[in-house]
Design an enzyme around this catalytic site. Sequence first.
Site, short mmCIF file in Angstrom:
data_model
loop_
_atom_site.label_atom_id
_atom_site.label_comp_id
_atom_site.label_asym_id
_atom_site.label_seq_id
_atom_site.Cartn_x
_atom_site.Cartn_y
_atom_site.Cartn_z
N THR A 236 1.09 -0.99 -0.06
CA THR A 236 -0.01 -0.22 -0.17
C THR A 236 0.85 1.44 0.10
O THR A 236 1.62 1.01 0.70
CB THR A 236 -0.86 -0.21 1.60
OG1 THR A 236 -1.73 -1.10 1.49
CG2 THR A 236 -1.74 1.69 0.93
N ASP B 198 -10.07 -2.94 0.58
CA ASP B 198 -11.80 -2.72 1.11
C ASP B 198 -12.83 -2.99 0.14
O ASP B 198 -13.14 -3.93 -0.55
CB ASP B 198 -11.59 -1.09 0.57
CG ASP B 198 -12.75 -0.22 1.42
OD1 ASP B 198 -13.13 0.16 1.42
OD2 ASP B 198 -13.94 -0.88 0.01
N GLY C 270 2.32 -2.99 8.36
CA GLY C 270 3.20 -3.26 10.16
C GLY C 270 4.14 -3.90 10.26
O GLY C 270 4.64 -4.54 9.64
N THR D 104 -11.42 -2.73 6.56
CA THR D 104 -10.67 -2.00 4.85
C THR D 104 -9.47 -2.42 4.46
O THR D 104 -8.44 -2.69 3.07
CB THR D 104 -10.27 -0.43 6.12
OG1 THR D 104 -11.50 -0.23 6.00
CG2 THR D 104 -9.43 0.15 4.65
N GLU E 102 -6.46 -5.63 3.61
CA GLU E 102 -6.47 -6.73 2.37
C GLU E 102 -7.68 -6.56 1.62
O GLU E 102 -8.83 -7.19 0.87
CB GLU E 102 -6.77 -8.34 3.54
CG GLU E 102 -6.02 -8.79 4.28
CD GLU E 102 -4.91 -9.87 3.59
OE1 GLU E 102 -4.62 -10.09 2.34
OE2 GLU E 102 -3.32 -9.86 4.02
N GLY F 6 -24.03 -0.44 29.32
CA GLY F 6 -23.13 0.05 29.98
C GLY F 6 -21.93 -1.10 30.13
O GLY F 6 -20.16 -0.27 30.01
N ARG G 219 -28.54 -10.79 33.06
CA ARG G 219 -28.39 -9.89 33.39
C ARG G 219 -30.54 -10.07 33.27
O ARG G 219 -30.95 -9.40 32.52
CB ARG G 219 -28.52 -9.22 32.15
CG ARG G 219 -28.68 -7.69 32.48
CD ARG G 219 -28.24 -7.19 33.37
NE ARG G 219 -28.14 -5.30 33.82
CZ ARG G 219 -28.32 -4.57 34.17
NH1 ARG G 219 -27.62 -4.64 35.66
NH2 ARG G 219 -28.48 -3.44 34.07
#
Lengths: 766, 766
Positions: free
Chosen positions: B280, B560, B319, B556, B558, B535, B452
């Site tokens: 890129t 878009d 990376g 995005t 590998e 929360g 919950r």
Amino acid sequence: MNITFLNDPKLNILLPVIYLAWQDDILTKEEYTALNDFINNQDNFSKAEKDFLKSKIDLNNPPGRSELFFWKDLINKALNNHKPENLTELGFFIANADRSTYSKEDIKVIEPQLLKLEAQLGIISNEAISSLCETHDTITNKLKTVESFSKEKMTALLDGDQAAIINRVKKIISQPEFAFETSTDITVYREKVLEWCKILAKQGFGSHAYPKQYGGAGDIEGYFTIMETLSYHDLSLVIKFGVQFGLWGMSVMFLGTEKHFEKYLKDIGTLDIPGGFAMTETHHGSNVKGLETTATYNHKSRSFTINTPVPFARKEYIGNTALHGEMVTVFAKLIIDDKDYGVNAFIVPIRDRHKNVLSGVRIEDCGHKMGLNGVDNGVIYFDNVVIPYDNMLDRFAQVNEKGEFETSIPSDNRRFFTMLGTLVGGRIGIPRSALAAAKTGLTIAIKYGDNRRQFGPNGGLEVPVLNYRIHQQRLMPYLANTFAIHFGLQYLTKRFMNRTEDDMQEIEALAAGMKSYSTWNTRDALQECREACGGKGYLSENRIDDLKNDTEIYTTFEGDNTVLMQLVAKNRLGEFRKQFSEMNIATIFSYVLDQAKTAVTEKNPFATRNTDDSHLKDPEFHLHAFQYREKELVSSAARRFKRLVDDGLDTFDAANIMHPHMLQIAFAYLDRVFLEQFQLQLKSADESLKEVLTRLYNLFAINKLQENKAWYLEQGYMEGVKTKAIRKLFSQLCWEIRRDAVPIVESFNIPENCLAPIITTNSEQA
Amino acid sequence: MNITFLNDPKLNILLPVIYLAWQDDILTKEEYTALNDFINNQDNFSKAEKDFLKSKIDLNNPPGRSELFFWKDLINKALNNHKPENLTELGFFIANADRSTYSKEDIKVIEPQLLKLEAQLGIISNEAISSLCETHDTITNKLKTVESFSKEKMTALLDGDQAAIINRVKKIISQPEFAFETSTDITVYREKVLEWCKILAKQGFGSHAYPKQYGGAGDIEGYFTIMETLSYHDLSLVIKFGVQFGLWGMSVMFLGTEKHFEKYLKDIGTLDIPGGFAMTETHHGSNVKGLETTATYNHKSRSFTINTPVPFARKEYIGNTALHGEMVTVFAKLIIDDKDYGVNAFIVPIRDRHKNVLSGVRIEDCGHKMGLNGVDNGVIYFDNVVIPYDNMLDRFAQVNEKGEFETSIPSDNRRFFTMLGTLVGGRIGIPRSALAAAKTGLTIAIKYGDNRRQFGPNGGLEVPVLNYRIHQQRLMPYLANTFAIHFGLQYLTKRFMNRTEDDMQEIEALAAGMKSYSTWNTRDALQECREACGGKGYLSENRIDDLKNDTEIYTTFEGDNTVLMQLVAKNRLGEFRKQFSEMNIATIFSYVLDQAKTAVTEKNPFATRNTDDSHLKDPEFHLHAFQYREKELVSSAARRFKRLVDDGLDTFDAANIMHPHMLQIAFAYLDRVFLEQFQLQLKSADESLKEVLTRLYNLFAINKLQENKAWYLEQGYMEGVKTKAIRKLFSQLCWEIRRDAVPIVESFNIPENCLAPIITTNSEQA
């Protein structure tokens, strides 16, 4: 002489097809077979010529690079002189370039075979020809930003009578001390946010809503404007500011009485008493009526004992308390002589002036969160903390001299909701803050898309990504929503400022609904903005990170959106029931008649199939369609609910089944309100803004119709031809608005320093 | 004697209505008027009695709390003995409790008036009665988790032949040294992630895919499994691991030749040579073909000069390079004698063994990101960096002894896509990683929702939020998607492992499509999970924060997603064209005939209106419906495109208009593939799993039909009655799956330490 394309022009009829086969990588085995068969069938070609041609389609021996260049040259020369319809025509043109290699009669024989070959190869003629052309202009790459209206006038329209205070806030947040904090250390970040709050308090922004005698400006509307404008900047700042001056300060202002104002309000406004708002408990978030914290009245000492009876009754997520808060408004069940008098509010000190946590109070830090890390959220436990009598916020209920409970609102339920009703302001501030964040995100994504180029026509320049319709269709609808929601929230604010007792239920429903609608819209808009900015959108420096993660919780706090939307729908259903009394046979019948009348006027084949542009852009049509959806959803909900209960379901089970339907009611209601407000603004707007506003308005209306087209089709309100026409119009409107999009976002007039390097440093201008 | 309800029983007929009016806060002015009128019209009541009743509806003097308690007592006593239909009946029952206050004749007269009053007050009788009942069982609060199948068998089905390696990875990431890093300091975090990678490399996971002679296990499928299983843990780790061993290592393995394997592969697998993948550029992300970095061949020195010709050609987001990388695979245009030979790949050292950046190389840190902050992404500029001849990765193209370009794939285009094709593995690893993240999120949200409790029937216990249908409908569809995508990705992996040359185009399209489909699904699933946890979901400790923000960029990188989906659709359109050759009259005609046949069998009124449960759950029906959508979208795209070009639009402009349509094609294709794979798994699954898998399968199919119902309605493939039946079935399936949901997510068998405190510490059990 060797056989070559140059030496043996008649072979050129195959040149374009062979070139394309290699160039576009479509020479599969099937294609090879088709070409090979064609060559074998040409009686016109000698064995040697056929061998030559076959050597050019040999899968194991592809043409070299320079050979491809050479072929392309031949093709280019032909295309300079002639624009053929298909590769066959191009082939004959090259073959006949210098002399009449093929006669008309020859062509008549060979042409159909060549056309068949093209078909077998799966070539779309115009596309293939176009791909061979070196450069060409397209509508797509000519589309660009224009400024067809005055940005200043648009800003003035959006700001309205709040322009002065908006500009004051913008000026402050543009100052150097408001440079964004980049440390990921939350201790550093929290102190920075506190410091910002202090600067704002010093300027009088904190107390702005409070009465003048307590240091304020008595201007609640201005307070909302401040919250909204601050939201272009750091959202932790907005929330910390909102907790201190809104939740904490206004709980005192709205739930307390004179003695509390005297004692606290001024110091809250200056941030001399940092505080919080302790309602939510671990086990009771949405269902606040079920709070378990107790405030037990002790008549002897005229005091209250605040206690957390079980660990799960701890107060949780309480902003401004993990580090800075010194007092909080605690919501607790008032107990007098072992009798429960429902939820009331009390001022409870939690730290002394030196920030030491007081005895009986335990505070834990909620720790790192997805966003809003500049806000110090805490968990609070009370172990029989005694507070004086005067600390009860006693506007709606009191303990009298005899130690008896007194209230003007005897129903616990009603009193509780009256108390909450006074705090509805939070549900106005939050959607406005969310909208500001969406505006920032859209400004970044749209301006980036206007500059960022990727791909383009063959040989042409790369095209701004905002020229791609699919990109437009991701962003433009949110731009239209922004205006609808902006006008809707202005309307809500005005309704709130001019409220009467009778209005309150509707205003509360509107606020609950708009809070959900706006915060969900922001969530979705920012997600699109991030993806629309690609990798750049992922870098924190470009702000979408924080905008997105900070506002993400807006869908939960001040009331979970899904739950709030149920309240909105209940309110609508209540209104409907009042209107139609009980759903007995007579009223259902008359309602059905009413709907039938609609059906006659709106569901006739002409209307359901009407695809005229003027009809699809007619505000009357929009309003009818929106109202029809709203009414029909409400009345069918009433019918469905009655049927379920009549069938023997418990009302709780019936309500459970109805929740998704209720959500649709709430959306339909809000869509209609936003549409109406947009229509009103269109009517009164400056003439020079009407064109661009009309485009945005139409996109809002058409987009909502499109989002709900399944429902309209199910109802027979529209037929497929009409929904397809709506899709086409949607695409067209996005295309048109793209031209105005940059000036539109610039009219939000967001301070430069609140935007992103990708758009402020011209990083895409090559 | 004073008039009271107790002393004067006949007045009790109004007691329930008055109680409810105050209790439920519905005593508005209109309601007051209705009550007042009723009282005035009772000839049966004396003036004093009327005054008494009016005093009980005095808006300025509401009843006290104790009076409300007393009224409720009277009502409760009545309800203990009798279950009335409405408040009127209840009122008469209380009035007649001790004696016959009202005769049958009296009742006949008064009952209609009372019923009318109820109606005027907008009371729904059953609802009102139900709300007065103290406690009651409901279907909703009785619903609970059951375990109707063997979780172990389900795990075995999901893990398949990869179980051994999955368990090895899970064991490692459950060890103490893999405790999550909580520091927000990215320097600390990045070092921790590097350390984790080294531990994994030491265990042989890094080189797992490489040939045995270079230290690996020669097991590419196992490598995907490792990536996927690691994704239950920290996603920065997954990406760093993937960059080092996948992108960097496999670019050498797939684009290089023996000499490169010998020299690098073993050290890459042990992490002795940390490296990156520099494709890129700032100005070329999606449009990688347009890369501008150059690699100029110098024949004299047999070397290449790597250069960044303009600032925007810098390599970005690379990376593993901001800190750790020592070499990178650089994609650059090869220039020989001023001629451009297209994009090729080169190994370029960027740091020495002491991590000093080499001369001519400039590296900037991309800085803080929305997520994946444990990965050190960098920006790299090359200032005429000279690399030796051997550093060209020369599998597909070479510079020969004479300094000439040689390649087996003469088309630059084709060669470039062949090179990219070898790297398709990334588009298999990413969607599998994304799916694992979605599984983690769903495990957290579903187990939380099972515990919950919020709200409940009057007087009853609060209900687990997962018992609310609206909550189920937010989460259960993603649970069904998880299985569909899981099976689909298994299929993709097997196709890739057993690929032939002829398969590659389809496999690439499948991988591009599944990458987009899975990563978007994860984005949406995790958003719902966050909101479903309220929360708690916002606290970083509960992991949804990182899961969401780390995988957000998967949409995005590998490729878009929006761009990839266009490639998928192009592939489908290409297949279609091959099948039907050119869209000439004859083929269109025959296609229309074909479609007409479908219409006869599938679009007859019986089929379009068929709402039988057995039909709606019939896999044949699903497959037909999915295939119909796919085929029709493809053929209509071909027709539309041809029409647009025939109307004179440039193909580029026509394509622009078609992009949203193309996106639909890609979705339709993928939906169909996932459906087919799910059906295949159903057939072969263990008998004891079939029931639960069938429910999940049906939900997947029905949910997709529902998502696309507007399209089906537009086409006349379904009518409103059918789409409404689908909605009902959707609700029912979610309800049924909720019971199995906890064991289902437990069968994902995610290591406990990778989950969240809200579900592992029983935080909701009161």
